[in-house]
Write a protein that holds these residues in place. Structure first.
Motif, PDB file in Angstrom:
ATOM      1  N   GLU A  33       0.819  -1.222   0.000  1.00 22.76           N
ATOM      2  CA  GLU A  33       0.000   0.000   0.000  1.00 22.76           C
ATOM      3  C   GLU A  33       0.846   1.264   0.000  1.00 22.76           C
ATOM      4  N   GLN A  34       2.124   1.157   0.336  1.00 22.15           N
ATOM      5  CA  GLN A  34       3.018   2.315   0.308  1.00 22.15           C
ATOM      6  C   GLN A  34       3.535   2.582  -1.108  1.00 22.15           C
ATOM      7  N   MET A  35       3.351   1.613  -2.015  1.00 25.44           N
ATOM      8  CA  MET A  35       3.811   1.738  -3.397  1.00 25.44           C
ATOM      9  C   MET A  35       2.818   2.558  -4.216  1.00 25.44           C
ATOM     10  N   ILE A  36       3.312   3.172  -5.278  1.00 23.85           N
ATOM     11  CA  ILE A  36       2.471   3.997  -6.142  1.00 23.85           C
ATOM     12  C   ILE A  36       1.851   3.098  -7.217  1.00 23.85           C
ATOM     13  N   PRO A  37       0.514   2.972  -7.226  1.00 23.21           N
ATOM     14  CA  PRO A  37      -0.145   2.144  -8.242  1.00 23.21           C
ATOM     15  C   PRO A  37       0.213   2.618  -9.655  1.00 23.21           C
ATOM     16  N   GLY A  38       0.461   1.655 -10.525  1.00 25.97           N
ATOM     17  CA  GLY A  38       0.769   1.968 -11.914  1.00 25.97           C
ATOM     18  C   GLY A  38       2.214   2.325 -12.185  1.00 25.97           C
ATOM     19  N   ASN A  39       3.037   2.446 -11.151  1.00 23.43           N
ATOM     20  CA  ASN A  39       4.439   2.845 -11.325  1.00 23.43           C
ATOM     21  C   ASN A  39       5.340   1.617 -11.238  1.00 23.43           C
ATOM     22  N   SER A  40       5.757   1.108 -12.401  1.00 22.34           N
ATOM     23  CA  SER A  40       6.594  -0.088 -12.424  1.00 22.34           C
ATOM     24  C   SER A  40       8.023   0.189 -11.968  1.00 22.34           C
ATOM     25  N   GLN A  41       8.366   1.472 -11.795  1.00 19.40           N
ATOM     26  CA  GLN A  41       9.708   1.837 -11.330  1.00 19.40           C
ATOM     27  C   GLN A  41       9.701   2.312  -9.879  1.00 19.40           C
ATOM     28  N   ASP A  42       8.601   2.074  -9.182  1.00 13.32           N
ATOM     29  CA  ASP A  42       8.513   2.468  -7.776  1.00 13.32           C
ATOM     30  C   ASP A  42       9.667   1.823  -6.998  1.00 13.32           C
ATOM     31  N   PRO A  43      10.434   2.607  -6.261  1.00 14.48           N
ATOM     32  CA  PRO A  43      11.590   2.054  -5.541  1.00 14.48           C
ATOM     33  C   PRO A  43      11.227   0.943  -4.553  1.00 14.48           C
ATOM     34  N   LEU A  44      10.070   1.041  -3.915  1.00 14.67           N
ATOM     35  CA  LEU A  44       9.667  -0.007  -2.975  1.00 14.67           C
ATOM     36  C   LEU A  44       9.361  -1.307  -3.712  1.00 14.67           C
ATOM     37  N   LEU A  45       8.739  -1.196  -4.881  1.00  9.56           N
ATOM     38  CA  LEU A  45       8.460  -2.372  -5.692  1.00  9.56           C
ATOM     39  C   LEU A  45       9.755  -3.027  -6.146  1.00  9.56           C
ATOM     40  N   LEU A  46      10.693  -2.224  -6.603  1.00  2.31           N
ATOM     41  CA  LEU A  46      11.957  -2.764  -7.104  1.00  2.31           C
ATOM     42  C   LEU A  46      12.751  -3.473  -6.005  1.00  2.31           C
ATOM     43  N   GLN A  47      12.504  -3.126  -4.748  1.00  2.00           N
ATOM     44  CA  GLN A  47      13.180  -3.797  -3.630  1.00  2.00           C
ATOM     45  C   GLN A  47      12.723  -5.243  -3.458  1.00  2.00           C
ATOM     46  N   VAL A  48      11.483  -5.539  -3.865  1.00  2.00           N
ATOM     47  CA  VAL A  48      10.919  -6.868  -3.618  1.00  2.00           C
ATOM     48  C   VAL A  48      10.680  -7.675  -4.885  1.00  2.00           C
ATOM     49  N   LEU A  49      10.868  -7.073  -6.042  1.00  3.02           N
ATOM     50  CA  LEU A  49      10.602  -7.747  -7.306  1.00  3.02           C
ATOM     51  C   LEU A  49      11.841  -8.518  -7.761  1.00  3.02           C
ATOM     52  N   ALA A  50      11.660  -9.803  -8.046  1.00  8.41           N
ATOM     53  CA  ALA A  50      12.781 -10.612  -8.536  1.00  8.41           C
ATOM     54  C   ALA A  50      13.202 -10.105  -9.911  1.00  8.41           C
ATOM     55  N   GLN A  51      14.490  -9.866 -10.080  1.00  8.70           N
ATOM     56  CA  GLN A  51      15.040  -9.337 -11.333  1.00  8.70           C
ATOM     57  C   GLN A  51      15.813 -10.433 -12.052  1.00  8.70           C
TER      58      GLN A  51
END
Length: 82
Positions: free
Chosen positions: A51-69
Motif C-alpha cells: 500500500e506504500q507503493m504507487i499504483p501503476g508505477n513499475s519503477q517504484d523504488p519499494l516495488l523494485l526492492q521486492v521484485l525478482a530481477q
C-alpha cells in the motif's frame, strides 16, 4: 511517528506470495519481472508494504526492492551458489 500495532500473523497470512498478484494489486500490466528469478527468490510482500507503493508505477523504488530481477540469476566470476 508511531504506527498502530498490527497482528503480524494476520499481516503474513494476507501477504502477497505471487508476483502476478502483487502486480495486479498495483495495476501494473507490463513489467520486466523475472519469473525464473522468482523460483530462487520467492515473493512475500505484506499488504501494508504494498500500500506504500504507487499504483501503476513499475519503477517504484519499494516495488523494485521486492521484485525478482532477471540479473539475479546470472553467474558472476568468483561467486558460487549458496
Amino acid at each position: 511517528m508511531t504506527s498502530p500495532k498490527t497482528d503480524w500473523h494476520q499481516d503474513l497470512t494476507s501477504a502477497f506470495r505471487k508476483t502476478d498478484e502483487l502486480l495486479q494489486f498495483l495495476k501494473i500490466s507490463e513489467i520486466k519481472a523475472s519469473y525464473a528469478a522468482e523460483r530462487d527468490f520467492s515473493t512475500l510482500v505484506t499488504r501494508h508494504y504494498a500500500e506504500q507503493m504507487i499504483p501503476g508505477n513499475s519503477q517504484d523504488p519499494l516495488l523494485l526492492q521486492v521484485l525478482a530481477q532477471g540479473n539475479e540469476t546470472l553467474s558472476a566470476p568468483g561467486f558460487s551458489a549458496d
